[in-house]
Design an enzyme around this catalytic site. Structure first.
Site, PDB file in Angstrom:
ATOM      1  N   CYS A 165       0.766  -1.148   0.011  1.00 54.98           N
ATOM      2  CA  CYS A 165      -0.025  -0.001   0.094  1.00 54.98           C
ATOM      3  C   CYS A 165       0.811   1.158   0.045  1.00 54.98           C
ATOM      4  CB  CYS A 165      -1.057   0.205   1.013  1.00 54.98           C
ATOM      5  SG  CYS A 165      -1.801  -1.485   1.204  1.00 54.98           S
ATOM      6  N   HIS A 305      -2.356   7.610   6.665  1.00 60.40           N
ATOM      7  CA  HIS A 305      -2.804   6.113   6.231  1.00 60.40           C
ATOM      8  C   HIS A 305      -4.279   5.886   6.755  1.00 60.40           C
ATOM      9  CE1 HIS A 305      -1.800   2.532   4.099  1.00 60.40           C
ATOM     10  NE2 HIS A 305      -1.967   1.773   5.354  1.00 60.40           N
ATOM     11  N   GLU A 316      -0.985   4.959  14.335  1.00 58.68           N
ATOM     12  CA  GLU A 316      -0.442   5.897  13.441  1.00 58.68           C
ATOM     13  C   GLU A 316      -0.479   7.353  14.430  1.00 58.68           C
ATOM     14  OE1 GLU A 316      -0.896   8.005   9.125  1.00 58.68           O
ATOM     15  OE2 GLU A 316      -2.327   6.586   9.718  1.00 58.68           O
ATOM     16  N   LYS A 337      -9.589   8.011   3.390  1.00 57.16           N
ATOM     17  CA  LYS A 337      -9.807   6.705   3.129  1.00 57.16           C
ATOM     18  C   LYS A 337     -11.479   6.139   3.656  1.00 57.16           C
ATOM     19  CE  LYS A 337      -5.383   4.061   2.870  1.00 57.16           C
ATOM     20  NZ  LYS A 337      -4.438   5.114   3.095  1.00 57.16           N
ATOM     21  N   HIS A 342      -9.984   1.814   0.468  1.00 57.30           N
ATOM     22  CA  HIS A 342      -8.418   1.641   0.556  1.00 57.30           C
ATOM     23  C   HIS A 342      -7.941   0.889  -1.048  1.00 57.30           C
ATOM     24  CE1 HIS A 342      -4.356   0.999   1.303  1.00 57.30           C
ATOM     25  NE2 HIS A 342      -4.389   0.246   2.314  1.00 57.30           N
ATOM     26  N   PHE A 403       1.769  -3.734   3.768  1.00 58.34           N
ATOM     27  CA  PHE A 403       2.213  -4.964   4.232  1.00 58.34           C
ATOM     28  C   PHE A 403       3.790  -5.403   4.012  1.00 58.34           C
ATOM     29  CE2 PHE A 403      -2.480  -6.980   3.925  1.00 58.34           C
ATOM     30  CZ  PHE A 403      -2.742  -6.050   4.908  1.00 58.34           C
TER      31      PHE A 403
END
Length: 416
Positions: A165, A305, A316, A337, A342, A403
């Site tokens: 991502c 994010h 975060e 998002k 996403h 990831f």
């Protein structure tokens, strides 16, 4: 050596909120959700039956039918936004030195629909194995960069970044670096993803990564909400034209913003879970600030994010508090998002664009779908809940994480 200044002179977007830059920004500014029941296949047998799909798109309005058949949707999306960005930048392709123009493109997965369809066809064929001769070229993650360079004759650096991502933010940072080192004049960069297919939904369901709020798709992506239960899969693409400042000035280009720094780091912890102390996230934001020669108090807005996962969101925000201290309470923070879902490898591109347009329009796009406070999240943070906020901002930071523990940040500044 003296580093060159780098500016953004063109934008293109194809998102669940709209099929061009203006539609995308209107959706963000008005707090629109792009989530709905999946239409690309019958999702009834899946735990998650909704996504943020691109809507009302006729690909052949943009790409010749024969050419489109040789491309996976992730490449089709990239070609559409690439053209929009080039037109927006008003590049005269006859006058620029194409050996000094490159394409760096991000995709976390690449041609997933092509892979799914070809393997399904092979399994269901009882006679002999038959594969489309374009199977491999349609599937590989680098092919969008290749197609864009071939279409426009761009002969500079050309490759793909793949960091889940974080892919398209890595692409933007790499493109930025080529220009400021004087190795290129112009870079077409961004990312695309088209993973709303059976194997995409099924795979993320198996990881328990997706929201299962099938009764209310439009409220399922709810970053920072107490009852968030996973992310909503999205699709689409975003493109940016980055250009050396003096080159842009010389041709009278419109300048959206200046890109002034970027950072990268690794969690070095787990393939899917964030570091429990947010060490990689702390480091990536510090790296970006150092690269931009800024202090924490110089940042006005962070596009996070913010995927709507229980661990990711709170982690975060804890990292932001660690880096920014008391200034964290003076900034605006939001997760777009909540509206787009996403977009995986394309997320960084469309969120960089959201950050740039926030600077341009003096408007913070909201984090929609906030219903209940999470007692694990500091209530003094301004997370711009539910409604856009009018505010003069000069510097914006955008975070993307992938990831594998990949972390990437990029910083934009308003330019007068």
């Amino acid at each position: 050596m003296e580093l060159k200044r780098v500016v953004v002179t063109g934008l293109g977007a194809l998102t669940p909120l709209g099929n061009n830059i203006q539609e995308y920004w209107n959706g963000l500014a008005n707090g629109v959700s792009g989530a709905a029941r999946i239409t690309k296949f019958d999702p009834e047998k899946f735990k998650t039956q909704f996504a943020c799909e691109v809507k009302n798109l006729n690909v052949t309005d943009f790409i010749d039918r024969k050419e489109a058949r040789r491309m996976d949707p992730t490449t089709q999306y990239g070609m559409i936004v690439g053209e929009e960005a080039i037109l927006d930048a008003k590049l005269n392709l006859e006058k620029i030195d194409k050996t000094r123009v490159g394409v760096i493109w991000g995709s976390g997965i690449g041609g997933l629909k092509t892979f799914h369809d070809e393997v399904t066809g092979f399994v269901n064929n009882d006679s002999s194995p038959r594969f489309n001769p374009f199977f491999i070229p349609k599937m590989i993650a680098d092919i969008t960069a290749g197609h864009l360079s071939i279409k426009y004759g761009f002969m500079g650096p050309n490759y793909a970044t793949v960091s889940a991502c974080a892919s398209s933010t890595n692409a933007i940072n790499d493109a930025f670096t080529y220009i400021r080192l004087g190795k290129s004049d112009i870079m077409l960069t961004g990312g695309s993803e088209a993973a709303v297919v059976e194997s995409g939904i099924g795979g993320f369901n198996a990881m328990k990564a997706l929201s299962e709020r099938n009764d209310s798709p439009e409220t399922a992506s709810r970053p920072y909400d107490k009852d968030r239960d996973g992310f909503v899969l999205g699709e689409g693409a975003g493109a940016l034209i980055l250009e050396e400042y003096e080159h842009a000035k010389a041709r009278g280009a419109k300048i959206y913003a200046e890109i002034i720094g970027g950072g990268m780091s690794a969690d070095a912890y787990h393939i899917t879970a964030p570091h429990p102390e947010g060490l990689g996230i702390i480091q990536v934001m510090k790296n970006a600030l150092h690269d931009a020669e800024l202090q924490p108090e110089d940042i006005d807005y962070i596009n996070t994010h913010g995927t709507s996962t229980p661990l990711g969101d709170s982690g975060e925000l804890k990292a932001i508090l660690n880096v920014f201290g008391e200034h964290a309470y003076k900034m605006n923070i939001s997760s777009t998002k909540s509206m787009t879902g996403h977009l995986l490898g394309a997320a960084g591109a469309i969120e960089a664009i959201a950050s740039i347009l926030a600077l341009q329009n003096s408007l913070i796009p909201p984090t929609i779908n906030h219903f209940s406070d999470d007692d694990q999240i500091d209530p003094r943070l301004n997370l711009t809940f539910n409604k856009a906020e009018k505010k003069e901002i000069n510097v914006a930071l955008s975070n993307t994480f992938g990831f594998g523990g990949h972390n990437t940040s990029v910083i934009f500044r308003k330019i007068s």
